[in-house]
Write an enzyme that holds these catalytic residues in place. Structure first.
Site, PDB file in Angstrom:
ATOM      1  N   HIS A 182      -6.352 -10.366   3.209  1.00 53.75           N
ATOM      2  CA  HIS A 182      -6.029  -9.006   3.248  1.00 53.75           C
ATOM      3  C   HIS A 182      -5.611  -8.625   1.887  1.00 53.75           C
ATOM      4  CE1 HIS A 182      -6.947  -7.653   7.454  1.00 53.75           C
ATOM      5  NE2 HIS A 182      -6.555  -8.947   7.686  1.00 53.75           N
ATOM      6  N   ASP A 189      -3.848  -4.200  -5.373  1.00 53.07           N
ATOM      7  CA  ASP A 189      -3.609  -4.195  -4.078  1.00 53.07           C
ATOM      8  C   ASP A 189      -5.021  -4.685  -3.170  1.00 53.07           C
ATOM      9  OD1 ASP A 189      -2.255  -3.479  -1.708  1.00 53.07           O
ATOM     10  OD2 ASP A 189      -1.883  -1.648  -2.401  1.00 53.07           O
TER      11      ASP A 189
HETATM   12  P1  ADP Z   1       0.508  -2.850   2.719  1.00 52.71           P
HETATM   13  O1  ADP Z   1      -0.379  -3.665   3.732  1.00 52.71           O
HETATM   14  O2  ADP Z   1       0.683  -3.901   1.526  1.00 52.71           O
HETATM   15  O3  ADP Z   1       2.082  -2.486   3.216  1.00 52.71           O
HETATM   16  P2  ADP Z   1      -1.334  -0.626   3.054  1.00 52.71           P
HETATM   17  O4  ADP Z   1      -1.210   0.537   2.354  1.00 52.71           O
HETATM   18  O5  ADP Z   1      -2.737  -1.308   3.046  1.00 52.71           O
HETATM   19  O6  ADP Z   1      -0.467  -1.649   2.393  1.00 52.71           O
HETATM   20  O7  ADP Z   1      -0.735  -0.444   4.440  1.00 52.71           O
HETATM   21  C1  ADP Z   1       0.198   0.046   4.734  1.00 52.71           C
HETATM   22  C2  ADP Z   1       0.409   0.674   6.135  1.00 52.71           C
HETATM   23  O8  ADP Z   1       1.662   0.620   6.278  1.00 52.71           O
HETATM   24  C3  ADP Z   1      -0.306   1.965   6.249  1.00 52.71           C
HETATM   25  O9  ADP Z   1      -0.899   2.165   7.445  1.00 52.71           O
HETATM   26  C4  ADP Z   1       0.763   3.021   6.180  1.00 52.71           C
HETATM   27  O10 ADP Z   1       0.796   4.036   6.777  1.00 52.71           O
HETATM   28  C5  ADP Z   1       2.087   2.052   6.485  1.00 52.71           C
HETATM   29  N1  ADP Z   1       3.105   2.295   5.494  1.00 52.71           N
HETATM   30  C6  ADP Z   1       3.289   2.053   4.380  1.00 52.71           C
HETATM   31  N2  ADP Z   1       4.495   2.322   3.884  1.00 52.71           N
HETATM   32  C7  ADP Z   1       5.021   3.049   4.810  1.00 52.71           C
HETATM   33  C8  ADP Z   1       6.400   3.688   4.663  1.00 52.71           C
HETATM   34  N3  ADP Z   1       7.196   3.680   3.782  1.00 52.71           N
HETATM   35  N4  ADP Z   1       6.811   4.319   5.894  1.00 52.71           N
HETATM   36  C9  ADP Z   1       6.043   4.069   7.161  1.00 52.71           C
HETATM   37  N5  ADP Z   1       4.588   3.657   7.210  1.00 52.71           N
HETATM   38  C10 ADP Z   1       4.320   3.135   6.025  1.00 52.71           C
END
Ligand code: ADP
Length: 492
Positions: free
Chosen positions: A191, A399
């Site tokens: 991922h 990312d």
């Molecule tokens: P990563 O897997 O690196 O955290 P992604 O953007 O692919 O980044 O996925 C993040 C997931 O987590 C998304 O579904 C998003 O809504 C959730 N998320 C990310 N940051 C927050 C936050 N600050 N508060 C709540 N949910 C979050």
């Protein structure tokens, strides 16, 4: 993206699974067809049936959206204990999904998770070799935990299960399963991004990891560029020249390397955002903005997300485009994660300082330009925040995909949509080309894009959003799973 914020897990032991007796002697064989054969998802963290939803991370959300009746999800429970469990605890969800989890010994967890996975692999795979911390005991613990996963999973497996392993914490798992005699089809999906040999070779066990992954039948990446970089490492580490279609022979098997982007359940998110706009949180946010425009960032607090650079870009916006002073608010939600890793603690201090600098410079007695919070927001409220935001700021330095970008698009009101400002180094930039695509290290360029988004005509916003929304609806979580599993099912 990676499975990070999610939840619980598994382990155990028994007879070796056997290849089904009806396997044809030659020609393509299709596994798990027509409802036969389970899909067994393996990931470091497993969302428990009750925990899915509110705080789950990218992978957890995507897989939860796509997990269907009859499948099994195996991984760590989230509990750190004295001794790693030898048997998995099993829970059957109302939706018919089996959740099998194990507990991990504290001493192994620290080295496996904070040490090798997040102290060495994560920075390396995000091109941050300067942050990489390698030591042999951490790597040994990484191998030990992967072996424990394999031993605990073995007795739960059925001969026609399709095994689908997820992410960088579990790179050696396919090899460990093969060592125990597992002959099932095994897939692995990464991922996070992948790096060229000149980066991967910085890691002492680089060759071992490429060889370990090659025990799988299908290895998947988010983008074609990541898949291509892995294939370069196959040549460098194993001395094998892959075919042009991404296949290569290894230890008597044929390995297929593919790319397929992860996505979200777009229509579910649309409904969530429509409803969320009416929640008390959305109403409070709306009231607090006093009619001002909203620039929104939503991330885990991670150095891959480019947050210091993003704060600088917002400072540049206020400096270079004074018409936005007092007319805009920037809300950055940066949920704390991996706080036991030193580089995350220093990032937090760095952001505190930069937020203070910007607010000290530009605040007025009745306007604070930057709001920055480090606790997570539940998904309902988040969807409402996305919908209210005039600009979605998604500017990682690297990312794997970045699901936030896709959630932001899905959450918009199509009649009056906001504008996505997206880093060219997010995996999502491959698909979401109608966003305002920027280089996240260039504060002036990002500031200019925010400005462009803030003054963009309704007609242009609608046209960009329509094109982006179509894409987000096309590459959904379900399609991601179906595509990967279609590759995994077919044995050449
Ligand atoms: P990563 O897997 O690196 O955290 P992604 O953007 O692919 O980044 O996925 C993040 C997931 O987590 C998304 O579904 C998003 O809504 C959730 N998320 C990310 N940051 C927050 C936050 N600050 N508060 C709540 N949910 C979050």
């Amino acid at each position: 993206m990676a499975l990070v914020n999610a939840l619980p897990s598994d382990f155990s032991d028994g007879d070796l699974p056997k290849v089904p007796a009806d396997a044809p002697a030659a020609g393509p064989r299709v596994w798990g067809e027509a409802g036969t054969g389970r899909v067994v998802i393996v990931s470091n963290r497993v969302p428990s049936p009750s925990e899915q939803g509110a705080t789950a991370g990218g992978l957890a959300v995507a897989l939860a959206d796509a997990t269907t009746k009859g499948s099994m999800w195996f991984g760590w429970s989230g509990r750190r204990v004295e001794e790693t469990s030898e048997e998995a605890s099993i829970v059957l969800s109302e939706a018919g999904v089996t959740f099998a989890t194990i507990d991990i010994a504290e001493r192994d967890y620290q080295r496996f998770y904070n040490g090798f996975s997040n102290g060495a692999l994560w920075p390396l795979l995000h091109y941050r070799t300067g942050l990489l911390r390698f030591n042999r005991p951490d790597y040994q613990a990484y191998r030990t935990v992967n072996r424990a996963f394999a031993r605990a999973l073995l007795p739960l497996l059925r001969p026609d299960d399709l095994i689908w392993i997820h992410d960088y914490q579990l790179m050696p798992l396919g090899m460990e399963l093969r060592a125990l005699g597992v002959e099932n089809r095994i897939g692995f999906f990464l991922h996070v991004p992948f790096v060229p040999p000149s980066f991967l070779q910085v890691l002492p066990p680089a060759d071992e990891l490429v060889a370990a992954l090659s025990a799988c039948d299908v290895i998947g990446f988010q983008t074609a560029a990541d898949a291509d970089m892995f294939l370069q490492n196959v040549t460098e580490s194993l001395g094998v020249q892959p075919q042009r279609d991404g296949r290569y022979p290894y230890h008597g098997r044929e390995v297929a390397v593919i790319s397929t982007p992860i996505g979200i359940d777009a229509m579910k998110f649309v409904k969530l955002a429509e409803r969320a706009a009416l929640t008390p949180e959305a109403a409070r946010l709306q009231e607090s903005l006093s009619g001002r425009k909203l620039v929104l960032g939503v991330d885990r607090l991670d150095y891959s997300k480019g947050l210091p650079q993003r704060f600088d870009a917002y400072g540049r916006l206020l400096y270079a485009y004074p018409q936005h002073r007092r007319a805009v608010n920037f809300l950055q939600i940066a949920a704390r994660s991996r706080q036991e890793v030193g580089s995350y603690q220093s990032l937090r201090r760095e952001l505190d300082r930069r937020a203070g600098d910007i607010n000290g410079e530009f605040s007025d007695f009745d306007w604070v330009p930057l709001r920055y919070m480090t606790h997570p927001v539940n998904r309902n409220a988040l969807a409402g925040f996305y919908r209210r935001a005039n600009i979605g700021l998604v500017t990682p330095l690297r990312d794997g995909m970045n699901l936030v970008a896709k959630e932001y698009i899905a959450a918009q009101d199509p009649e009056d949509p906001g504008v996505l400002v997206l880093s060219r180094f997010a995996g999502a930039a491959d698909e979401l080309t109608e966003a305002l695509v920027v280089n996240p290290v260039d504060a002036d360029e990002v500031a200019a894009a925010i400005h462009q988004g803030l003054v963009m005509s309704l007609e242009e916003r609608r046209a960009r959003h329509e094109a982006l929304f179509r894409k987000v609806c096309h590459t959904t979580a379900r399609r991601f799973c179906e595509t990967f599993l279609a590759h995994l099912r077919v044995q050449p």
